[in-house]
Enzyme design. Structure first.
Site, PDB file in Angstrom:
ATOM      1  N   LEU A  66       0.954  -1.433  -0.008  1.00 37.92           N
ATOM      2  CA  LEU A  66      -0.218   0.006  -0.084  1.00 37.92           C
ATOM      3  C   LEU A  66       0.702   1.211   0.090  1.00 37.92           C
ATOM      4  O   LEU A  66       1.744   0.638   0.659  1.00 37.92           O
ATOM      5  CB  LEU A  66      -0.743  -0.191   1.410  1.00 37.92           C
ATOM      6  CG  LEU A  66      -1.440  -1.364   1.447  1.00 37.92           C
ATOM      7  CD1 LEU A  66      -2.876  -0.888   2.523  1.00 37.92           C
ATOM      8  CD2 LEU A  66      -2.778  -1.035  -0.134  1.00 37.92           C
ATOM      9  N   GLY A 108       2.461  -9.262   5.976  1.00 34.38           N
ATOM     10  CA  GLY A 108       2.584  -8.527   7.258  1.00 34.38           C
ATOM     11  C   GLY A 108       2.564  -7.022   6.943  1.00 34.38           C
ATOM     12  O   GLY A 108       3.161  -6.721   5.854  1.00 34.38           O
ATOM     13  N   GLY A 109       2.461  -6.017   8.090  1.00 36.42           N
ATOM     14  CA  GLY A 109       2.412  -4.560   7.942  1.00 36.42           C
ATOM     15  C   GLY A 109       0.790  -4.555   7.315  1.00 36.42           C
ATOM     16  O   GLY A 109      -0.133  -4.963   6.702  1.00 36.42           O
ATOM     17  N   ASP A 110       1.394  -3.612   6.087  1.00 34.07           N
ATOM     18  CA  ASP A 110       0.936  -3.868   4.902  1.00 34.07           C
ATOM     19  C   ASP A 110       1.158  -4.027   2.889  1.00 34.07           C
ATOM     20  O   ASP A 110       0.656  -3.748   2.129  1.00 34.07           O
ATOM     21  CB  ASP A 110       0.387  -2.391   4.029  1.00 34.07           C
ATOM     22  CG  ASP A 110       2.002  -1.761   4.038  1.00 34.07           C
ATOM     23  OD1 ASP A 110       2.597  -1.838   4.502  1.00 34.07           O
ATOM     24  OD2 ASP A 110       2.267  -0.163   3.664  1.00 34.07           O
ATOM     25  N   GLU A 111       1.797  -5.219   3.832  1.00 38.94           N
ATOM     26  CA  GLU A 111       2.397  -5.831   2.249  1.00 38.94           C
ATOM     27  C   GLU A 111       1.362  -6.939   1.713  1.00 38.94           C
ATOM     28  O   GLU A 111       0.799  -8.091   2.684  1.00 38.94           O
ATOM     29  CB  GLU A 111       4.170  -6.400   2.587  1.00 38.94           C
ATOM     30  CG  GLU A 111       4.148  -7.090   1.206  1.00 38.94           C
ATOM     31  CD  GLU A 111       5.568  -6.785   1.037  1.00 38.94           C
ATOM     32  OE1 GLU A 111       5.818  -7.730   0.329  1.00 38.94           O
ATOM     33  OE2 GLU A 111       5.970  -7.019   2.446  1.00 38.94           O
TER      34      GLU A 111
END
Length: 216
Positions: A66, A108-111
């Site tokens: 993102l 993970g995170g925005d991936e």
């Protein structure tokens, strides 16, 4: 004879109880392999399923990150970021719903990542464009209309050695990074040759490969 009937009668509830327990365990195991926020597969579960999918024929491996996610978190709070993750997961699964055998994950995170059957590579750019448009659609959060961007990279496994999931993910990641450096959108990797250097087994510049948290 009565003893046999008694044993059989006792075994019925025991077998039923074990069946319920096994079902409960399978559900618990499946839940553990799902990301609790997005509902998508975790990285480990995705890699297992993706590796099996590659055996069945050519696929496209997609990596998506993102854009503007940190700014959204900083401005509107982590609850808004969580809503962006959930909305993105919904957009991802909806955009790929018509492709039987697709596997989607939050790495993970925005991936995020996905693998989809790709017997016709000519159609892949249309799919990536539609996916990008879907993820960039505005979403509502506590009466406000918010947006995030997306950088998407994809790699066709037909261009790689058979079963090279790690290489496909790496090439898709490199294509994603190229898209991000160009302001977002999508890019398709061209062949198996790596285009970025490696640090600690990952593309140089990704978080965890340097002392600084560079943008991925």
């Amino acid at each position: 004879m009565s003893q046999v009937l008694t044993a059989v009668s006792a075994a019925g509830p025991l077998a039923a109880g074990w069946g319920v327990h096994s079902l409960w365990m399978r559900r618990r195991l499946s839940t553990a392999r799902r990301d609790p926020l997005s509902g998508l597969w975790t990285r480990a579960a995705f890699e297992q399923r993706a590796a099996r999918a590659l055996v069945r024929g050519p696929h496209a491996v997609i990596v998506m990150d993102l854009d503007g996610f940190k700014q959204l978190n900083d401005t509107f709070g982590h609850a808004a970021g969580d809503e962006a993750i959930r909305t993105t997961a919904t957009s991802l699964t909806t955009a790929l719903a018509g492709l039987r055998g697709n596997v989607t994950a939050r790495l993970g995170g925005d991936e995020f990542a996905a693998i989809v059957p790709a017997p016709d590579p000519v159609a892949l750019p249309w799919l990536l464009c539609a996916l990008h448009d879907a993820v960039c659609e505005p979403f509502s959060f506590r009466g406000q209309t918010l947006t995030v961007g997306a950088s998407i990279g994809a790699c066709l496994t037909a261009e790689l050695p058979a079963g090279s999931l790690s290489l496909a993910l790496r090439r898709a990641d490199e294509a994603m990074y190229t898209a991000k450096r160009s302001g977002g959108g999508w890019r398709l990797a061209d062949g198996p040759a790596l285009t970025h250097t490696t640090t600690l087994g990952r593309r140089t510049g990704r978080p965890g490969t340097t002392g600084k948290e560079a943008a991925a």
